[in-house]
Design an enzyme around this catalytic site. Structure first.
Site, PDB file in Angstrom:
ATOM      1  N   ALA A  79      66.620  69.045  10.533  1.00 48.18           N
ATOM      2  CA  ALA A  79      67.203  68.300  11.646  1.00 48.18           C
ATOM      3  C   ALA A  79      67.314  66.851  11.174  1.00 48.18           C
ATOM      4  O   ALA A  79      66.591  65.970  11.629  1.00 48.18           O
ATOM      5  CB  ALA A  79      66.332  68.401  12.894  1.00 48.18           C
ATOM      6  N   GLY A  81      69.970  64.934  11.379  1.00 46.13           N
ATOM      7  CA  GLY A  81      70.630  64.117  12.403  1.00 46.13           C
ATOM      8  C   GLY A  81      71.760  63.269  11.848  1.00 46.13           C
ATOM      9  O   GLY A  81      72.043  62.182  12.349  1.00 46.13           O
ATOM     10  N   LEU A  82      72.407  63.786  10.778  1.00 47.47           N
ATOM     11  CA  LEU A  82      73.598  63.120  10.219  1.00 47.47           C
ATOM     12  C   LEU A  82      73.336  61.667   9.832  1.00 47.47           C
ATOM     13  O   LEU A  82      74.148  60.778  10.108  1.00 47.47           O
ATOM     14  CB  LEU A  82      74.779  63.203  11.197  1.00 47.47           C
ATOM     15  CG  LEU A  82      75.364  64.594  11.417  1.00 47.47           C
ATOM     16  CD1 LEU A  82      76.404  64.557  12.543  1.00 47.47           C
ATOM     17  CD2 LEU A  82      75.997  65.134  10.137  1.00 47.47           C
ATOM     18  N   ASN A 136      83.109  68.786   9.239  1.00 48.61           N
ATOM     19  CA  ASN A 136      81.872  69.356   9.791  1.00 48.61           C
ATOM     20  C   ASN A 136      81.997  69.289  11.308  1.00 48.61           C
ATOM     21  O   ASN A 136      81.769  68.239  11.916  1.00 48.61           O
ATOM     22  CB  ASN A 136      80.678  68.537   9.288  1.00 48.61           C
ATOM     23  CG  ASN A 136      79.389  68.917   9.976  1.00 48.61           C
ATOM     24  OD1 ASN A 136      79.336  69.884  10.742  1.00 48.61           O
ATOM     25  ND2 ASN A 136      78.339  68.171   9.708  1.00 48.61           N
ATOM     26  N   CYS A 139      79.169  69.450  15.616  1.00 46.02           N
ATOM     27  CA  CYS A 139      78.659  68.253  16.292  1.00 46.02           C
ATOM     28  C   CYS A 139      79.032  68.345  17.764  1.00 46.02           C
ATOM     29  O   CYS A 139      80.045  68.946  18.124  1.00 46.02           O
ATOM     30  CB  CYS A 139      79.314  66.990  15.728  1.00 46.02           C
ATOM     31  SG  CYS A 139      79.137  66.789  13.972  1.00 46.02           S
ATOM     32  N   ASN A 201      77.889  77.091   8.464  1.00 47.83           N
ATOM     33  CA  ASN A 201      76.874  76.037   8.565  1.00 47.83           C
ATOM     34  C   ASN A 201      75.531  76.688   8.948  1.00 47.83           C
ATOM     35  O   ASN A 201      75.439  77.912   9.006  1.00 47.83           O
ATOM     36  CB  ASN A 201      77.332  75.007   9.618  1.00 47.83           C
ATOM     37  CG  ASN A 201      76.839  73.607   9.305  1.00 47.83           C
ATOM     38  OD1 ASN A 201      75.720  73.433   8.830  1.00 47.83           O
ATOM     39  ND2 ASN A 201      77.658  72.608   9.571  1.00 47.83           N
ATOM     40  N   THR A 202      74.543  75.888   9.241  1.00 49.16           N
ATOM     41  CA  THR A 202      73.193  76.429   9.514  1.00 49.16           C
ATOM     42  C   THR A 202      73.121  77.191  10.846  1.00 49.16           C
ATOM     43  O   THR A 202      73.923  76.975  11.756  1.00 49.16           O
ATOM     44  CB  THR A 202      72.165  75.282   9.553  1.00 49.16           C
ATOM     45  OG1 THR A 202      72.626  74.287  10.472  1.00 49.16           O
ATOM     46  CG2 THR A 202      71.991  74.651   8.183  1.00 49.16           C
ATOM     47  N   GLY A 226      69.119  78.679   3.767  1.00 47.80           N
ATOM     48  CA  GLY A 226      68.377  79.400   2.746  1.00 47.80           C
ATOM     49  C   GLY A 226      68.514  80.907   2.887  1.00 47.80           C
ATOM     50  O   GLY A 226      69.242  81.419   3.736  1.00 47.80           O
ATOM     51  N   GLY A 253      72.335  80.642   1.916  1.00 48.58           N
ATOM     52  CA  GLY A 253      71.277  81.339   1.180  1.00 48.58           C
ATOM     53  C   GLY A 253      71.634  81.809  -0.203  1.00 48.58           C
ATOM     54  O   GLY A 253      70.950  82.677  -0.754  1.00 48.58           O
TER      55      GLY A 253
HETATM   56  C1  LIG Z   1      68.856  69.139   4.387  1.00 45.69           C
HETATM   57  C2  LIG Z   1      70.213  69.639   4.765  1.00 45.69           C
HETATM   58  C3  LIG Z   1      71.198  68.727   5.151  1.00 45.69           C
HETATM   59  C4  LIG Z   1      72.481  69.172   5.494  1.00 45.69           C
HETATM   60  N1  LIG Z   1      73.430  68.260   5.861  1.00 45.69           N
HETATM   61  C5  LIG Z   1      74.696  68.686   6.152  1.00 45.69           C
HETATM   62  C6  LIG Z   1      75.711  67.748   6.480  1.00 45.69           C
HETATM   63  O1  LIG Z   1      75.522  66.534   6.495  1.00 45.69           O
HETATM   64  N2  LIG Z   1      76.945  68.239   6.782  1.00 45.69           N
HETATM   65  C7  LIG Z   1      77.241  69.579   6.750  1.00 45.69           C
HETATM   66  O2  LIG Z   1      78.381  69.966   7.002  1.00 45.69           O
HETATM   67  N3  LIG Z   1      76.277  70.489   6.424  1.00 45.69           N
HETATM   68  C8  LIG Z   1      75.031  70.073   6.133  1.00 45.69           C
HETATM   69  N4  LIG Z   1      74.067  70.994   5.795  1.00 45.69           N
HETATM   70  C9  LIG Z   1      74.415  72.433   5.752  1.00 45.69           C
HETATM   71  C10 LIG Z   1      74.691  72.917   4.317  1.00 45.69           C
HETATM   72  O3  LIG Z   1      75.777  72.217   3.738  1.00 45.69           O
HETATM   73  C11 LIG Z   1      74.990  74.441   4.290  1.00 45.69           C
HETATM   74  O4  LIG Z   1      76.219  74.704   4.942  1.00 45.69           O
HETATM   75  C12 LIG Z   1      73.904  75.284   4.951  1.00 45.69           C
HETATM   76  O5  LIG Z   1      72.622  74.767   4.652  1.00 45.69           O
HETATM   77  C13 LIG Z   1      73.939  76.753   4.527  1.00 45.69           C
HETATM   78  O6  LIG Z   1      73.905  76.918   3.121  1.00 45.69           O
HETATM   79  P1  LIG Z   1      72.541  77.037   2.247  1.00 45.69           P
HETATM   80  O7  LIG Z   1      71.721  78.135   2.835  1.00 45.69           O
HETATM   81  O8  LIG Z   1      73.028  77.319   0.862  1.00 45.69           O
HETATM   82  O9  LIG Z   1      71.864  75.718   2.343  1.00 45.69           O
HETATM   83  C14 LIG Z   1      72.778  70.570   5.463  1.00 45.69           C
HETATM   84  C15 LIG Z   1      71.774  71.474   5.063  1.00 45.69           C
HETATM   85  C16 LIG Z   1      70.517  71.034   4.708  1.00 45.69           C
HETATM   86  C17 LIG Z   1      69.477  72.033   4.275  1.00 45.69           C
END
Ligand SMILES: Cc1cc2nc3c(=O)[nH]c(=O)nc-3n(C[C@H](O)[C@H](O)[C@H](O)COP(=O)(O)O)c2cc1C
Length: 318
Positions: A79, A81-82, A136, A139, A201-202, A226, A253
């Site tokens: 989290a 928070g951009l 992104n 939001c 995204n997450t 992850g 992940g």
């Molecule tokens: C610490 C962290 C910061 C992130 N910040 C952004 C962000 O600023 N903008 C965005 O579009 N996605 C953001 N994400 C999402 C990742 O770009 C990605 O889409 C998401 O984590 C899923 O992929 P992964 O499992 O390979 O991490 C963030 C993820 C993490 C873990």
């Protein structure tokens, strides 16, 4: 599976996302790679497809109260928070150094209104150092009681259209898995002019400290990433790949080539590695090498030949 003789130089893992021709299908996820400088000692950045930069907003943001990262079984809750310096300072202090990167550099734009998306996209995309824009849209919209852009077809469409109007560069729109029907959102975003989709995204989540009886994140809730989210993300790619023709950047992940292949076989033309870089900074190289070996062992000439191969409803263009 298409059986082609691999060329003398080995199989190709090159791919195309909108107007971007990438030598490798590996993008580095926004917020997880900075602009690549901390990773350069471990990875040859020329061998990766590109870096998606941390999201930038119209005004500076300090981000959320700590703790902002919590490890969970096979996953990571964040989290942040951009947190970012805002578009003015970003253009003035940060963007020039991106010209040195030997791979594609994709700017990430976040916003809290349709106007924010247009304004930040226009200013960032105008810079030569930026090869493409990722939107992104996970939001909240301040204009509609905080509804998330990515979770509402109308808002997702408006944000995409607004960004599309102000740039001819490749526009990737990043979808959220926190919806009932991701294919429906994908369709409106494609119709609004996106060149590609980032999926996903997450996943929303939270963790509670049973000793203090309090949420473990300062922000209470966060986004899970992850290995824990991989099956959710693969399904999302599978569904989106049946609904749209534009290319998909699969993510969620990915830690190795076999993980990446799940996304590619489901219909992704490229993949993004985010959290996987935290545990293995060499993951981009391992993934690229593993993809080449997979193709070579099966005498398949190009990665494009396997995009969507596991998905009978694949509607995209290889
Ligand atoms: C610490 C962290 C910061 C992130 N910040 C952004 C962000 O600023 N903008 C965005 O579009 N996605 C953001 N994400 C999402 C990742 O770009 C990605 O889409 C998401 O984590 C899923 O992929 P992964 O499992 O390979 O991490 C963030 C993820 C993490 C873990």
């Amino acid at each position: 599976m298409v059986e082609n003789a691999a060329s003398a130089t080995g199989p190709s893992i090159a791919t195309r996302i909108g107007k971007l021709d990438l030598p490798a299908p590996t993008l580095m996820g926004s917020g997880c790679y900075g602009s690549g400088e901390e990773y350069a000692p471990f990875v040859d950045l020329a061998g990766i497809g590109g870096i998606v930069l941390k999201s930038v907003t119209r005004f500076p943001r300090l981000g959320n109260a700590p703790p902002r990262l919590v490890a969970t079984p096979s996953g990571l809750l964040n989290a942040i928070g951009l947190q970012n310096p805002g578009i003015d300072a970003y253009l003035e202090n940060d963007v020039a150094k991106f010209a040195e990167r030997p791979c594609a550099v994709i700017g990430s734009v976040a916003g809290f209104s349709v106007d924010d998306y247009a304004y930040v996209t226009e200013r960032l995309a105008a810079r030569d150092e930026i090869d493409a824009i990722e939107l992104n849209i996970s939001c909240p919209n301040v204009g509609s009681e905080g509804e998330t852009f990515a979770c509402d077809p109308g808002l997702a469409e408006q944000a995409t259209r607004a960004a599309r109007r102000v740039t001819a560069k490749t526009l990737i729109v990043k979808l959220s898995p926190n919806v009932t029907d991701i294919a429906a959102i994908a369709r409106v975003v494609e119709a609004a002019g996106a060149d590609a989709l980032a999926v996903v995204n997450t996943v929303r989540g939270m963790a509670i400290d049973v000793e203090t009886a309090k949420p473990r994140l300062g922000n209470t809730t966060g986004g899970l990433s992850g290995a824990a989210i991989r099956p959710i993300a693969v399904l999302a790619v599978w569904e989106v790949a049946r609904a749209v023709k534009i290319p998909i950047v699969g993510q969620g992940g990915i830690e190795n080539a076999r993980d990446a292949l799940e996304f590619i076989l489901a219909g992704a033309s490229a993949v993004s590695i985010g959290t996987g870089n935290f545990t293995d900074p060499r993951a981009p190289q391992t993934v690229a090498d593993g993809l080449r070996s997979y193709l070579a062992e099966r005498r398949i000439a190009s990665l494009r030949d396997v995009v969507g191969k596991a998905n009978p409803g694949f509607a995209g263009v290889r």
